[in-house]
Write an enzyme that holds these catalytic residues in place. Structure first.
Site, PDB file in Angstrom:
ATOM      1  N   ASN A  94       0.868  -1.183   0.000  1.00 54.65           N
ATOM      2  CA  ASN A  94       0.000   0.000   0.000  1.00 54.65           C
ATOM      3  C   ASN A  94       0.903   1.232   0.000  1.00 54.65           C
ATOM      4  OD1 ASN A  94      -1.801   2.051   0.505  1.00 54.65           O
ATOM      5  ND2 ASN A  94      -2.433   1.310   2.528  1.00 54.65           N
ATOM      6  N   LYS A 149       0.062   4.230  -0.170  1.00 57.63           N
ATOM      7  CA  LYS A 149      -0.615   5.383   0.457  1.00 57.63           C
ATOM      8  C   LYS A 149      -0.472   6.616  -0.450  1.00 57.63           C
ATOM      9  CE  LYS A 149      -0.200   3.101   4.863  1.00 57.63           C
ATOM     10  NZ  LYS A 149      -0.066   3.178   6.319  1.00 57.63           N
ATOM     11  N   HIS A 209      -9.540   0.920   5.465  1.00 57.38           N
ATOM     12  CA  HIS A 209      -8.231   1.154   6.097  1.00 57.38           C
ATOM     13  C   HIS A 209      -8.412   2.105   7.278  1.00 57.38           C
ATOM     14  CE1 HIS A 209      -4.108   2.414   6.713  1.00 57.38           C
ATOM     15  NE2 HIS A 209      -3.742   1.349   6.033  1.00 57.38           N
ATOM     16  N   GLU A 263      -6.740   4.537   8.285  1.00 54.82           N
ATOM     17  CA  GLU A 263      -6.558   5.961   7.978  1.00 54.82           C
ATOM     18  C   GLU A 263      -7.830   6.543   7.371  1.00 54.82           C
ATOM     19  OE1 GLU A 263      -2.931   5.516   5.701  1.00 54.82           O
ATOM     20  OE2 GLU A 263      -1.908   4.903   7.549  1.00 54.82           O
ATOM     21  N   GLU A 290      -4.982  -4.904  10.882  1.00 54.41           N
ATOM     22  CA  GLU A 290      -3.992  -3.846  10.986  1.00 54.41           C
ATOM     23  C   GLU A 290      -4.211  -3.090  12.298  1.00 54.41           C
ATOM     24  OE1 GLU A 290      -2.219  -2.770   6.878  1.00 54.41           O
ATOM     25  OE2 GLU A 290      -3.873  -1.412   7.298  1.00 54.41           O
ATOM     26  N   GLY A 292       2.848   2.377  10.700  1.00 56.30           N
ATOM     27  CA  GLY A 292       3.769   3.490  10.516  1.00 56.30           C
ATOM     28  C   GLY A 292       4.572   3.843  11.755  1.00 56.30           C
ATOM     29  N   SER A 299       3.828  -2.064  10.210  1.00 52.55           N
ATOM     30  CA  SER A 299       5.285  -2.108  10.379  1.00 52.55           C
ATOM     31  C   SER A 299       5.895  -3.458   9.986  1.00 52.55           C
ATOM     32  CB  SER A 299       5.680  -1.716  11.812  1.00 52.55           C
ATOM     33  OG  SER A 299       5.264  -0.381  12.081  1.00 52.55           O
TER      34      SER A 299
HETATM   35  P1  13P Z   1       3.219   0.413   7.573  1.00 52.90           P
HETATM   36  O1  13P Z   1       3.720  -0.884   6.959  1.00 52.90           O
HETATM   37  O2  13P Z   1       3.908   1.615   7.023  1.00 52.90           O
HETATM   38  O3  13P Z   1       3.170   0.347   9.053  1.00 52.90           O
HETATM   39  O4  13P Z   1       1.685   0.579   7.067  1.00 52.90           O
HETATM   40  C1  13P Z   1       0.810  -0.482   7.205  1.00 52.90           C
HETATM   41  C2  13P Z   1      -0.437  -0.162   6.486  1.00 52.90           C
HETATM   42  O5  13P Z   1      -1.189   0.693   6.890  1.00 52.90           O
HETATM   43  C3  13P Z   1      -0.716  -0.893   5.238  1.00 52.90           C
HETATM   44  O6  13P Z   1      -2.003  -0.665   4.783  1.00 52.90           O
END
Ligand code: 13P
Length: 254
Positions: free
Chosen positions: A10, A12, A96, A98, A168, A174, A213
């Site tokens: 992803n 983002k 997600h 976010e 997640e 992150g 992560s």
């Molecule tokens: P990270 O791997 O950067 O922690 O992000 C995970 C994520 O949100 C994947 O959708």
């Protein structure tokens, strides 16, 4: 039941055309290393067609990061499931954290996105996960099952034959601090067992990815868990060597 590992990147809200070309080029140089593992990447919407063309003929498929919960029409700024399919996507992330936390997506909207995606043949990747406060309050199970149940109620358990789940934990995204393999495995079992109560066959075949992560350095221990069927990778998917190493770990765990 043996489930094929799936590693999805992803990106983002990151990337530009030149960088996308370089990243995909470097990644595809490793293609021989992940045979048998499914690989998907999710660039930002404006680059779907660019990245789709770069991936054409490869073993990496195109994933979208989001989809409208509404059908085509007067919805300024939205992108429908039909448009994503038309642009070559084979799957789309829905729910997600976010999107849920920063843009106020509700469980009901996420369920609608899931249904719209499947209606045009896209595979929804349904994300669930708790915040740190929820985990500390002992609410992890309640939160992820509420998020899952909203979709089960709307779409039915059979729909999960053509879907992927992603656990997640918000506190691991992150932050550099992944859930431990045991923590992730425990939640994956809760999710699978919840589906199994109504449909054990669908539950046994359902792939549950871990996200938060994931890096080359922790992928192998996560993939060694019996109910972790792959990863949804954020930051590390922007580095071709790192992402390829995660794919190699998935292959080794097949
Ligand atoms: P990270 O791997 O950067 O922690 O992000 C995970 C994520 O949100 C994947 O959708």
């Amino acid at each position: 039941m043996r489930r094929n590992k799936l590693v999805a990147g992803n990106w983002k809200m990151q990337g530009r055309q030149a960088g996308n070309t370089a990243l995909v080029g470097s990644l595809l140089a490793h293609a021989a290393e992940w045979s048998g593992v499914e690989m998907w990447v999710a660039p930002p919407l404006p680059y779907l067609q660019q990245v789709g063309a770069l991936l054409s003929g490869s073993t990496v498929s195109l994933l979208a990061q989001n989809v409208s919960h509404e059908d085509d029409g007067a919805c300024t700024g939205e992108v429908s499931a039909g448009m994503l399919a038309d642009c070559g996507c084979m799957a789309v992330i829905v729910g997600h954290s976010e999107r849920r936390s920063r843009y106020g997506e509700t469980d009901a909207q996420v369920a609608e996105k899931f249904v719209r995606a499947q209606a045009v043949g896209l595979v929804p990747v349904l994300c669930v996960g708790e915040t740190l406060a929820e985990r500390d309050a002992g609410q992890t199970e309640g939160v992820v099952l509420r998020q899952l149940e909203a979709v089960l109620q709307r779409a039915g358990v059979k729909s999960f034959a053509n879907a992927v789940l992603a656990y997640e934990p918000v506190w691991a995204i992150g932050t550099g601090h992944s859930a431990t393999p045991a923590q992730a495995q425990a939640v994956h079992v809760v999710l699978r067992e919840h589906v199994a109560v109504v449909d054990p066959v669908t539950a046994a075949a359902l792939r549950v990815l871990y996200g938060g992560s994931v890096k080359a350095s922790n992928a192998a221990e996560l993939f060694a868990m019996p109910d972790i069927d792959g990863a949804l990778v954020g930051g590390a998917s922007l580095d071709a060597n790192e992402f390829a190493a995660i794919a190699r770990a998935a292959r080794a765990a097949q």
